[in-house]
Motif scaffolding. Structure first.
Motif, PDB file in Angstrom:
ATOM      1  N   HIS A   1      64.483  36.420  41.514  1.00  0.00           N
ATOM      2  CA  HIS A   1      64.384  35.278  41.854  1.00  0.00           C
ATOM      3  C   HIS A   1      65.041  34.208  40.877  1.00  0.00           C
ATOM      4  O   HIS A   1      64.934  34.399  39.646  1.00  0.00           O
ATOM      5  CB  HIS A   1      63.039  34.500  42.157  1.00  0.00           C
TER       6      HIS A   1
ATOM      7  N   GLU B   1      60.272  32.197  44.775  1.00  0.00           N
ATOM      8  CA  GLU B   1      59.320  33.031  44.439  1.00  0.00           C
ATOM      9  C   GLU B   1      57.825  32.462  43.655  1.00  0.00           C
ATOM     10  O   GLU B   1      56.915  33.027  43.912  1.00  0.00           O
ATOM     11  CB  GLU B   1      59.912  34.114  43.430  1.00  0.00           C
ATOM     12  N   GLU B   2      58.216  31.388  42.846  1.00  0.00           N
ATOM     13  CA  GLU B   2      57.238  30.721  42.080  1.00  0.00           C
ATOM     14  C   GLU B   2      56.023  29.871  43.023  1.00  0.00           C
ATOM     15  O   GLU B   2      55.195  29.604  42.445  1.00  0.00           O
ATOM     16  CB  GLU B   2      57.653  29.904  41.166  1.00  0.00           C
TER      17      GLU B   2
ATOM     18  N   ASP C   1      61.856  34.303  32.669  1.00  0.00           N
ATOM     19  CA  ASP C   1      61.336  34.436  34.019  1.00  0.00           C
ATOM     20  C   ASP C   1      62.430  33.674  34.897  1.00  0.00           C
ATOM     21  O   ASP C   1      62.235  32.588  35.430  1.00  0.00           O
ATOM     22  CB  ASP C   1      59.777  33.651  34.103  1.00  0.00           C
ATOM     23  N   MET C   2      63.459  34.170  35.450  1.00  0.00           N
ATOM     24  CA  MET C   2      63.811  35.436  35.327  1.00  0.00           C
ATOM     25  C   MET C   2      65.526  35.443  35.243  1.00  0.00           C
ATOM     26  O   MET C   2      66.009  36.411  35.677  1.00  0.00           O
ATOM     27  CB  MET C   2      63.430  36.521  36.041  1.00  0.00           C
TER      28      MET C   2
ATOM     29  N   GLU D   1      62.124  41.270  36.709  1.00  0.00           N
ATOM     30  CA  GLU D   1      61.327  40.541  36.096  1.00  0.00           C
ATOM     31  C   GLU D   1      60.913  40.958  34.680  1.00  0.00           C
ATOM     32  O   GLU D   1      61.352  42.008  34.365  1.00  0.00           O
ATOM     33  CB  GLU D   1      59.982  40.377  36.888  1.00  0.00           C
ATOM     34  N   GLN D   2      60.428  39.957  33.670  1.00  0.00           N
ATOM     35  CA  GLN D   2      59.951  40.243  32.368  1.00  0.00           C
ATOM     36  C   GLN D   2      58.975  41.301  32.127  1.00  0.00           C
ATOM     37  O   GLN D   2      57.784  41.094  32.485  1.00  0.00           O
ATOM     38  CB  GLN D   2      59.958  38.921  31.625  1.00  0.00           C
TER      39      GLN D   2
HETATM   40 ZN   LIG Z   1      59.286  35.643  37.592  1.00  0.00          ZN
END
Ligand SMILES: [Zn+2]
Length: 398
Positions: free
Chosen positions: A89, A156-157, A122-123, A182-183
């Motif tokens: 995202h 996404e968030e 992020d990200m 993603e992290q």
């Molecule tokens: Zn994320």
């Protein structure tokens, strides 16, 4: 030089370019859930489209009206091979500009080997690494048999319907593998807890608060249910990557006035499951607890339902081609294979899991620094990620 050697050298030589791309993404404040979110998403998409065009890759926007602007770019050999999608995202959370030690969340800053800025971990850092992986493969003249896809999504968030949900459920993307950058501190996350948000409604009979014996107090019965649930729990076997399953009561609501016996009490439960459990199985066990209480006391009445987020736990087998390629290539880049890991939820990956597509999180950065001031990612980790993604694209698609 082998293709792999060429690609690794290209990424080392283009380390600054990788930081430039990540910085370009960070400097656009693509915060989700704002009136101008879509405008910002368009800017991200246009920025990337222009960067892809510089090396002959066409990127296309996909938006579900009136929602967000997603972007897909692909390097397709059109020879019937497999498709690896990678990305994630590009929306971020707000940055609270005054709390940063740097000039602010949307002014990317390089300091002590770190790239600092909102979205660095992020990200957008992960996205930049995916971009560089595709670029390295293309610029080194390595031709895919299949298709290497770059995917960047919105919302996404805020869990909105306009991002990966839309792309996967409408069939716009249908890869054989998906790497979500993603992290994860470069752990290959192959195991994901399942989840279900459940609601228990305990029913009572209302009466005046001065004569409670004429009613049935739903709050008191809810307390009996909670106590029994706490004593009995549900069955599970701890998982080596995911640990324990859990039930957490997050909300309890009951009663309207101090002098009225409440006739309803609602309890919301956040269930997290490990392999071996299913959400249907868990709800059956909770129903059994309700039935037991109803058998003991004719005044006890309750029901349970799912509210949302029903997913079962998923473990991607470590002998799947995607996991094997990531393990092999991480060892090639780092001298030792990346660790395998588990995570509390599958996020957007569950969209792929439902279709039987192996999808996993594997990317630069740490969860510990995200959604707060001074978010950062190690530049070395961005480079490492780009290299492993590129080699994995070659392993799976070339
Ligand atoms: Zn994320």
């Amino acid at each position: 030089m082998t293709n792999e050697e060429k690609v690794l050298k290209y990424i080392d030589d283009n380390r600054d370019e990788l930081v430039r791309i990540a910085s370009g993404l960070i400097s656009i404040p693509s915060i989700s859930g704002r009136p101008d979110s879509n405008e910002q998403y368009e800017k991200e998409a246009d920025y990337l489209t222009e960067e892809f065009a510089k090396f002959g890759i066409k990127a296309e926007k996909y938006a579900l009206s009136p929602g967000g602007c997603n972007l897909i770019a692909e390097y397709n050999g059109h020879k019937g091979g497999r498709t690896l999608a990678m990305g994630g995202h590009y929306d971020v959370v707000a940055a609270d500009e005054n709390t940063w030690e740097t000039e602010g969340g949307f002014v990317p800053t390089v300091k002590d080997g770190k790239l600092i800025g909102r979205g660095s971990a992020d990200m957008k850092g992960g996205l930049a690494a995916c971009f560089m992986a595709l670029k390295a493969v293309k610029e080194c003249g390595v031709e895919p048999v299949g298709n290497i896809q770059f995917v960047a999504t919105v919302d996404e968030e805020i869990g909105g319907p306009y991002g990966m949900d839309y792309l996967v459920n409408s069939g716009i993307i249908n890869p054989d593998f998906f790497i979500n950058a993603e992290q994860t501190e470069m752990k290959i996350v192959i195991a994901y807890k399942g989840c279900a948000w459940m609601e228990v409604k305990v029913k009572g009979v209302t009466a005046h608060g001065s004569k409670p014996s004429l009613g049935v107090n739903a709050v008191v019965n809810a307390a009996k249910f909670i106590t029994r649930l706490d004593e009995k729990g549900v069955k599970y076997t701890p998982d080596k990557l995911l640990g324990d399953g859990s039930l957490s009561i997050g909300i309890i609501r009951g009663g309207n006035a101090i002098n009225v016996v409440p006739d309803e009490c609602v309890i919301n439960i956040d269930g997290r499951f490990v392999p071996g459990q299913t959400y249907d199985g868990v709800i059956t066990e909770i129903r059994d607890i309700i039935a037991e209480l109803e058998a003991e006391d004719s005044n006890f009445k309750a029901s349970i339902d799912f509210c949302s987020r029903c997913t079962n736990a998923v473990v991607i087998p470590d002998d799947s081609d995607l996991v094997k390629a990531l393990v092999k290539n991480s060892e090639l880049v780092d001298g030792k294979p990346s660790e395998l890991g588990g995570f509390i939820a599958a996020g957007d990956n569950c969209l792929f899991h439902r279709k039987g597509v192996p999808a996993l999180m594997y990317g630069p950065g740490t969860l510990d620094c995200i959604h707060k001031a001074n978010e950062w990612v190690e530049i070395d980790e961005l480079v490492e990620a780009a290299k492993i993604y590129a080699l994995t694209a070659i392993s799976l698609c070339c």
